[in-house]
Design a protein around this motif. Structure first.
Motif, PDB file in Angstrom:
ATOM      1  N   UNK A 145      38.135  41.916  37.448  1.00 43.22           N
ATOM      2  CA  UNK A 145      39.533  42.223  37.153  1.00 43.22           C
ATOM      3  C   UNK A 145      39.772  42.398  35.669  1.00 43.22           C
ATOM      4  N   UNK A 146      40.793  41.741  35.108  1.00 42.22           N
ATOM      5  CA  UNK A 146      41.111  41.910  33.685  1.00 42.22           C
ATOM      6  C   UNK A 146      39.984  41.469  32.754  1.00 42.22           C
ATOM      7  N   UNK A 165      42.359  47.406  34.387  1.00 41.40           N
ATOM      8  CA  UNK A 165      43.750  47.837  34.456  1.00 41.40           C
ATOM      9  C   UNK A 165      44.370  47.521  35.813  1.00 41.40           C
ATOM     10  N   UNK A 166      43.597  47.712  36.879  1.00 39.50           N
ATOM     11  CA  UNK A 166      44.101  47.389  38.218  1.00 39.50           C
ATOM     12  C   UNK A 166      44.303  45.880  38.363  1.00 39.50           C
ATOM     13  N   UNK A 167      43.366  45.094  37.832  1.00 32.56           N
ATOM     14  CA  UNK A 167      43.523  43.647  37.870  1.00 32.56           C
ATOM     15  C   UNK A 167      44.730  43.193  37.075  1.00 32.56           C
ATOM     16  N   UNK A 168      44.970  43.817  35.913  1.00 35.72           N
ATOM     17  CA  UNK A 168      46.140  43.487  35.103  1.00 35.72           C
ATOM     18  C   UNK A 168      47.428  43.830  35.845  1.00 35.72           C
ATOM     19  N   UNK A 169      47.427  44.954  36.552  1.00 29.77           N
ATOM     20  CA  UNK A 169      48.597  45.337  37.346  1.00 29.77           C
ATOM     21  C   UNK A 169      48.873  44.310  38.443  1.00 29.77           C
ATOM     22  N   UNK A 170      47.822  43.851  39.092  1.00 27.93           N
ATOM     23  CA  UNK A 170      47.991  42.836  40.138  1.00 27.93           C
ATOM     24  C   UNK A 170      48.519  41.529  39.546  1.00 27.93           C
ATOM     25  N   UNK A 171      47.993  41.140  38.388  1.00 22.24           N
ATOM     26  CA  UNK A 171      48.463  39.906  37.741  1.00 22.24           C
ATOM     27  C   UNK A 171      49.942  40.007  37.391  1.00 22.24           C
ATOM     28  N   UNK A 172      50.372  41.156  36.922  1.00 22.41           N
ATOM     29  CA  UNK A 172      51.781  41.344  36.583  1.00 22.41           C
ATOM     30  C   UNK A 172      52.670  41.204  37.813  1.00 22.41           C
ATOM     31  N   UNK A 173      52.266  41.827  38.922  1.00 24.37           N
ATOM     32  CA  UNK A 173      53.053  41.729  40.152  1.00 24.37           C
ATOM     33  C   UNK A 173      53.081  40.295  40.670  1.00 24.37           C
ATOM     34  N   UNK A 187      46.291  37.935  29.635  1.00 23.53           N
ATOM     35  CA  UNK A 187      45.361  38.548  30.574  1.00 23.53           C
ATOM     36  C   UNK A 187      45.766  39.988  30.874  1.00 23.53           C
ATOM     37  N   UNK A 188      47.064  40.206  31.066  1.00 23.05           N
ATOM     38  CA  UNK A 188      47.557  41.556  31.372  1.00 23.05           C
ATOM     39  C   UNK A 188      47.311  42.504  30.202  1.00 23.05           C
ATOM     40  N   UNK A 189      47.688  42.064  28.999  1.00 20.37           N
ATOM     41  CA  UNK A 189      47.546  42.912  27.815  1.00 20.37           C
ATOM     42  C   UNK A 189      46.073  43.154  27.500  1.00 20.37           C
ATOM     43  N   UNK A 190      45.247  42.096  27.549  1.00 18.30           N
ATOM     44  CA  UNK A 190      43.829  42.257  27.248  1.00 18.30           C
ATOM     45  C   UNK A 190      43.128  43.167  28.233  1.00 18.30           C
ATOM     46  N   UNK A 191      43.419  42.986  29.532  1.00 21.14           N
ATOM     47  CA  UNK A 191      42.814  43.858  30.529  1.00 21.14           C
ATOM     48  C   UNK A 191      43.244  45.304  30.369  1.00 21.14           C
ATOM     49  N   UNK A 192      44.516  45.518  30.064  1.00 20.72           N
ATOM     50  CA  UNK A 192      45.014  46.881  29.884  1.00 20.72           C
ATOM     51  C   UNK A 192      44.440  47.539  28.642  1.00 20.72           C
ATOM     52  N   UNK A 193      44.136  46.736  27.613  1.00 15.83           N
ATOM     53  CA  UNK A 193      43.614  47.290  26.363  1.00 15.83           C
ATOM     54  C   UNK A 193      42.136  47.637  26.435  1.00 15.83           C
ATOM     55  N   UNK A 195      39.425  39.132  41.976  1.00 13.75           N
ATOM     56  CA  UNK A 195      38.839  39.693  43.202  1.00 13.75           C
ATOM     57  C   UNK A 195      37.438  40.252  42.963  1.00 13.75           C
ATOM     58  N   UNK A 196      36.477  39.333  42.728  1.00 11.75           N
ATOM     59  CA  UNK A 196      35.137  39.753  42.307  1.00 11.75           C
ATOM     60  C   UNK A 196      34.497  40.793  43.220  1.00 11.75           C
ATOM     61  N   UNK A 197      34.706  40.680  44.526  1.00 10.99           N
ATOM     62  CA  UNK A 197      34.057  41.622  45.441  1.00 10.99           C
ATOM     63  C   UNK A 197      34.735  42.992  45.433  1.00 10.99           C
TER      64      UNK A 197
END
Length: 270
Positions: free
Chosen positions: A180-181, A94-102, A81-87, A173-175
């Motif tokens: 996200x990713x 990208x923000x959703x991927x960052x949140x998933x990583x944290x 999810x992190x890699x796919x969202x960032x790509x 976080x749909x709203x």
């Protein structure tokens, strides 16, 4: 006219419909990484499910260290999810991927400590099949002192966070972040992500049942499986979404302390 609820097969129908739709790739994205990430995550969950079910059904088919393999494989869907969202080259993704990583860095440590609390309690067995055989001979791990109960509580908290459902649906976080990713995903790659999450909803409770309640093929275990699902659904439907800083404080604070107390109690035989 009263609205009718969707049929029980609606999630399956949604996935089939997605698989029939066109897959759109954003211009400028890392095409190969963007398209391959969902299927890598899906393959990891298939392997996890196979190892868990085989260990539960036929404990003798397990291998030494398969528990560690399962723990490693469980990282891959989140990493996909992190890699796919960032790509995807989308700021929301990208923000959703960052949140998933944290979030992943926050909840994984407590869960690892909870799992190895059981390893301390069972004398160092790190095989799922070995843990099932140990419980068949000595009773469920839940009855092996306060440390095992604490480990079970920590593992229960881990499940909704790993599934990314309320109140830990912070990366999507749909709203706030649209999806996200998953924002730029469509067609079969999005279907792969959804199947992965549905499979995790089945595999994670079975893993907990295998670790704490002998195996997944006894009436006792089936009851615990249902109770875990009820717990996850209640948590999802009765709690508002946390902010990422609140989730980090929660997992690095009370949950981590609870898991450390559990492994200390296991070390002293409680």
């Amino acid at each position: 006219m009263a609205c009718r609820p969707p049929p029980w097969y609606q999630p399956i129908a949604d996935i089939v419909k997605l698989m029939c739709k066109e897959t759109v790739v954003v211009e400028g994205s890392a095409r190969f990484t963007f398209l391959s990430a969902p299927f890598i995550g899906f393959a990891a969950v298939v392997l996890v499910s196979t190892i868990i079910w085989m260990a539960s059904i036929q404990p003798e088919t397990g291998f030494v260290g398969d528990l560690i393999v399962v723990l490693y494989l469980l990282y891959i869907p989140s990493l996909a999810m992190i890699v796919g969202g960032s790509a995807s080259r989308n700021p929301f993704a990208a923000l959703g991927a960052s949140r998933e990583m944290k979030l992943m860095l926050a909840y994984e440590l407590s869960f690892l400590i909870a799992v190895f609390t059981l390893v301390v309690n069972n004398g160092g067995i790190i095989s799922l099949g070995g843990m099932v055989a140990y419980q068949q001979a000595n009773g469920p791990m839940l009855g092996h002192g306060a440390s095992s109960i604490i480990a079970f509580v920590v593992a229960l908290i881990y499940v909704p966070a790993k599934l990314g459902i309320g109140p830990f649906d912070i990366p999507e976080a749909e709203c706030e972040l649209i999806a996200g990713p998953y924002t730029e995903y469509s067609g079969s790659p999005l279907a792969a992500f959804r199947i992965t999450k549905l499979m995790l909803l089945c595999a994670l409770p079975v893993l907990l049942v295998t670790l704490f309640a002998t195996s997944a093929w006894t009436p006792w275990a089936i009851l615990w499986y249902v109770l875990i699902l009820v717990f996850v659904i209640l948590i999802k439907n009765t709690n508002p979404r946390l902010r990422i800083d609140q989730a980090l404080r929660f997992f690095w604070g009370p949950v981590l302390v609870l898991s450390l107390v559990g492994i200390v109690l296991a070390a002293v035989g409680l």
